[in-house]
Structures are given as structure tokens and as C-alpha cells.
Design an enzyme around this catalytic site. Sequence first.
Site, PDB file in Angstrom:
ATOM      1  N   ALA A 243     -25.430   4.729  14.506  1.00 29.44           N
ATOM      2  CA  ALA A 243     -26.074   5.423  15.618  1.00 29.44           C
ATOM      3  C   ALA A 243     -25.341   6.706  15.996  1.00 29.44           C
ATOM      4  O   ALA A 243     -24.244   7.003  15.500  1.00 29.44           O
ATOM      5  CB  ALA A 243     -26.177   4.494  16.823  1.00 29.44           C
ATOM      6  N   HIS A 244     -25.952   7.440  16.908  1.00 28.39           N
ATOM      7  CA  HIS A 244     -25.473   8.767  17.308  1.00 28.39           C
ATOM      8  C   HIS A 244     -24.040   8.741  17.834  1.00 28.39           C
ATOM      9  O   HIS A 244     -23.624   7.831  18.526  1.00 28.39           O
ATOM     10  CB  HIS A 244     -26.396   9.371  18.373  1.00 28.39           C
ATOM     11  CG  HIS A 244     -26.463   8.579  19.641  1.00 28.39           C
ATOM     12  ND1 HIS A 244     -25.594   8.775  20.690  1.00 28.39           N
ATOM     13  CD2 HIS A 244     -27.289   7.585  20.038  1.00 28.39           C
ATOM     14  CE1 HIS A 244     -25.884   7.952  21.678  1.00 28.39           C
ATOM     15  NE2 HIS A 244     -26.909   7.211  21.305  1.00 28.39           N
ATOM     16  N   ASN A 245     -23.292   9.746  17.452  1.00 26.63           N
ATOM     17  CA  ASN A 245     -21.920   9.982  17.914  1.00 26.63           C
ATOM     18  C   ASN A 245     -20.908   8.943  17.445  1.00 26.63           C
ATOM     19  O   ASN A 245     -19.766   8.924  17.910  1.00 26.63           O
ATOM     20  CB  ASN A 245     -21.855  10.111  19.438  1.00 26.63           C
ATOM     21  CG  ASN A 245     -22.517  11.367  19.951  1.00 26.63           C
ATOM     22  OD1 ASN A 245     -23.700  11.352  20.288  1.00 26.63           O
ATOM     23  ND2 ASN A 245     -21.786  12.469  19.986  1.00 26.63           N
ATOM     24  N   SER A 263     -21.676   5.909  19.701  1.00 26.84           N
ATOM     25  CA  SER A 263     -20.295   6.248  20.064  1.00 26.84           C
ATOM     26  C   SER A 263     -19.285   5.166  19.711  1.00 26.84           C
ATOM     27  O   SER A 263     -18.275   4.982  20.394  1.00 26.84           O
ATOM     28  CB  SER A 263     -20.197   6.582  21.560  1.00 26.84           C
ATOM     29  OG  SER A 263     -21.020   7.678  21.877  1.00 26.84           O
TER      30      SER A 263
END
Length: 331
Positions: A243-245, A263
Site C-alpha cells: 500500500a501507499h507510502n 505506511s
Amino acid sequence: MKSYTINEINNFLTGELIGNTDQLIVGPEELKKANKSQITFIGSTKYAKFWEESKACAALVNQDLNIEPGDGRAIIKVKNVDLAMAKILELFNPPAPVFITEIHPSAVIHETAEIGEGCKIGANCYIGKDVTLGNDVILYPNVCVFDETVIGDKTIVWSGTIIRERCIIGSNCIFHTNVSIGADGFGFRPSDDGRGLVKIPQIGNVIIGHYVEIGANSCVDRAKFSSTIIGDGCKIDNLVQIAHNSVMGRFCIMAGHSGLAGSVTLGDGVMIGGSASIKDHTSINSGATVGAGSGVMNDVAAGKTVLGYPAQDARDMLREWASIRKIVKNK
């Protein structure tokens, strides 16, 4: 068809040859399925008992096993059977699909794209504005690479893969079929009036290091801002979600159906088993292992092995499971 003598194979592996066979070897196969023209492998005493019944003319054997080759057969003792078999598989590896032309006439390539020397671009590929491909990049048919993306030398991208805009890909990577790199991260919040969801724009990108391999149908989402990062040498199985970051260190392994929420940070050499789930904003430090099917809710210390849902120290989890089984049996 490729074929080798037992001496040629042993010279290639530099192992210890015991016994002999005149049979030309045409490929490797499992111990129980092998025929007389194939070589097999034995890595533990669990499988040694099947050697006598096997039809294989030869076997790779861990050097600590006491196995006799038998009449007309040979064994090659090696330090690590798995690594030796990897070399054998490479020896018999069939050639890659053939490109009739280096750049297929149906490929759509923006005039601003920079294509390195020796690149091969298959039918119906799309290469967008200001894309840069290094030397010897291979894009198999139906690959899309969107604007301002950079792909390093000798990276191979298989059919159906989509690399979204502004991604930075290193050299010697392999992306298998239908990989998604740089799609929007999953970001939504309830609207002020409580009647719907507001999409949070995802304006970052994905950065992937060198020698990374990503399995079929896996997804690496771009960051909300800054970058989702996959470090050098990471190996990602099929059907994995990043997932993102999220940030992965070097030489991490993620098995199939596992996933990182937003994250998440992985140190170097982290191993994540199949179907494991990692909660957002969690850190798993270098050398840690997450067992298959586990759910990580808290940070994991370096070198630690965790197991279960929610995940805890593997030894504690195994003791807990053993205690539960005793309780059930005593009812």
C-alpha cells in the site's frame, strides 16, 4: 533439446561425483516422477528412502547424507541442494519468447520518450510522454508505461503490466504478468455532511530498486505524497498488496497473498509468510520473520519471529496453541 553428460553437469556444479551413468541427461524432475534420462535431487533423509525406487539416472544430494548411487547411476554431493538445483534449472532453462522485430510496429511510443540501445518492445505496448528506458529493457506485448517513468537497464516487464506515471524503476528487475505499479493508494475519508466518502488525492510515486522481482497480479500503490519504496533485491510473490507510502528495505521476501497496509516500514532481510497482514504505520525491523497467516498489529523487533493473529513471539504462540489443545482434549 538440451542434454548433458553427468561429468558435464558435475564440472558445472564442482560437486563430488560418486558412481557413473552413461545416460544423457535431458532435464531435472522430482524424485518420484523422474525417468531414466533425468536428474533429481535429495535434500534430506525424509526423501532419501525414495532414491532406490526412483527411475532417475542421477541425483543431487546434500553432502551430509549417506546415499549409495547403485548400479549404472550416479550422485553428485553438494553443499546445498537447493542452490545446486537452481543452477541446474538455469542450465536447462528454455529460451525466452522470440521478438520478430525489436520494436513492434503496433507499439505506441511518444515522441519525447527516450529508448535505450537494445530495447525490445512488443505488440500493442504504450510508452508515454518523457518516459526513459535504459539499455536492453524488454517490454513484452500489451505493457503500458505512463508519463515521466524511468526504467533501468535490463529490466524485463511481462505482458499486462501497467506502470503508472512518475515511477522510478531500477536495473535488472523482473515484473511478471499483470503487475500494477503506481496505481492510486487507498485513501478515503467520510465527507463533512456524512453522506459519502471523500477521495484523498495520491500525488506521490513508486521507487523500486535494482534486482527486484514482483510476481503476477501483485500491486504496488503510489504514495499519498513522497514515495512508496521497494529496496534492492526484494522478491515479491504473486497476489501481494503493497500500500501507499510503505517502505521496504533490501532483500525482503513477501509470499503470496500477504499485504502491507499504508505506511508500513520493513527493515533489511524481512521475511513475510503467505497471507500475512501488516497493520498500517507498523515497523518490522531487519531480519524479522512473520509467519504465514499472521496479523501484525505492533512493531516487530529486529531478528524476531512472530506468529498468529494477532501476531506475537512465535515460541509464546506455539505454547499457547499447545495449551489450548490440551484443554480441548481434557474436556
